[in-house]
Enzyme design. Sequence first.
Site, PDB file in Angstrom:
ATOM      1  N   ALA A 116      -5.146   2.380  -9.147  1.00  0.00           N
ATOM      2  CA  ALA A 116      -5.661   3.781  -8.830  1.00  0.00           C
ATOM      3  C   ALA A 116      -5.235   4.360  -7.576  1.00  0.00           C
ATOM      4  CB  ALA A 116      -6.903   3.748  -9.312  1.00  0.00           C
ATOM      5  N   GLU A 117      -5.438   3.452  -6.286  1.00  0.00           N
ATOM      6  CA  GLU A 117      -5.187   3.845  -5.110  1.00  0.00           C
ATOM      7  C   GLU A 117      -3.893   4.133  -4.909  1.00  0.00           C
ATOM      8  OE1 GLU A 117      -7.083   2.932  -0.611  1.00  0.00           O
ATOM      9  OE2 GLU A 117      -7.814   2.079  -2.196  1.00  0.00           O
ATOM     10  N   THR A 118      -2.928   3.317  -5.435  1.00  0.00           N
ATOM     11  CA  THR A 118      -1.601   3.613  -5.097  1.00  0.00           C
ATOM     12  C   THR A 118      -1.100   4.911  -5.476  1.00  0.00           C
ATOM     13  OG1 THR A 118      -0.933   1.188  -5.288  1.00  0.00           O
ATOM     14  CG2 THR A 118       0.694   2.906  -5.663  1.00  0.00           C
ATOM     15  N   SER A 144      -2.983   7.915  -3.653  1.00  0.00           N
ATOM     16  CA  SER A 144      -2.412   7.911  -2.375  1.00  0.00           C
ATOM     17  C   SER A 144      -1.055   8.650  -2.292  1.00  0.00           C
ATOM     18  CB  SER A 144      -2.304   6.554  -1.632  1.00  0.00           C
ATOM     19  OG  SER A 144      -3.340   5.860  -1.466  1.00  0.00           O
TER      20      SER A 144
END
Length: 165
Positions: A74-76, A79
């Site tokens: 999710a963060e990848t 971002s």
Amino acid sequence: MGEQHTTKFPQEVIEEYAALGVDLPALFSAGHLGSRMGVRILEASAERVVGTMPVEGNTQPYGLLHGGASAVLAETLGSIGSMLHGGSKKLAVGVDLNCSHHRGVRSGLVTGVATPVHRGRSTATYEIVITDENDKRVCSARLTCMLRPVDAATDPARAGGGTAA
């Protein structure tokens, strides 16, 4: 994991970064952690980022997909969307990540799709939906990134509020 794949970028993004001599696939990749976890970025634009990750190798002791692995995916994705929204003059820095895990997955591949909730001058927020191979929702996540000017982020004297010697 040694197989080659190409991330699909909008042509204007390719041209913007090529003019700066920047390798887009390296810049907008999953990074070292994502690479170790098998994250693959399939499509990337400020409007939509799609990536996959294998369950195998990313499980917790009960054999289920680890919640932290979902958070990495999710963060990848969020971002990358934030970075593409900010453009070549901004750096996206994650400031808040929230993940709700809905169901366990024991095998196969999960797919994450990040779409914008808010795209401003100084912050960007993306919703990331992670699904299993049967298109069942595994995780819902939200990432907010602060968008900082590149020169302030790369110049230690300005980033720290100090003065150059």
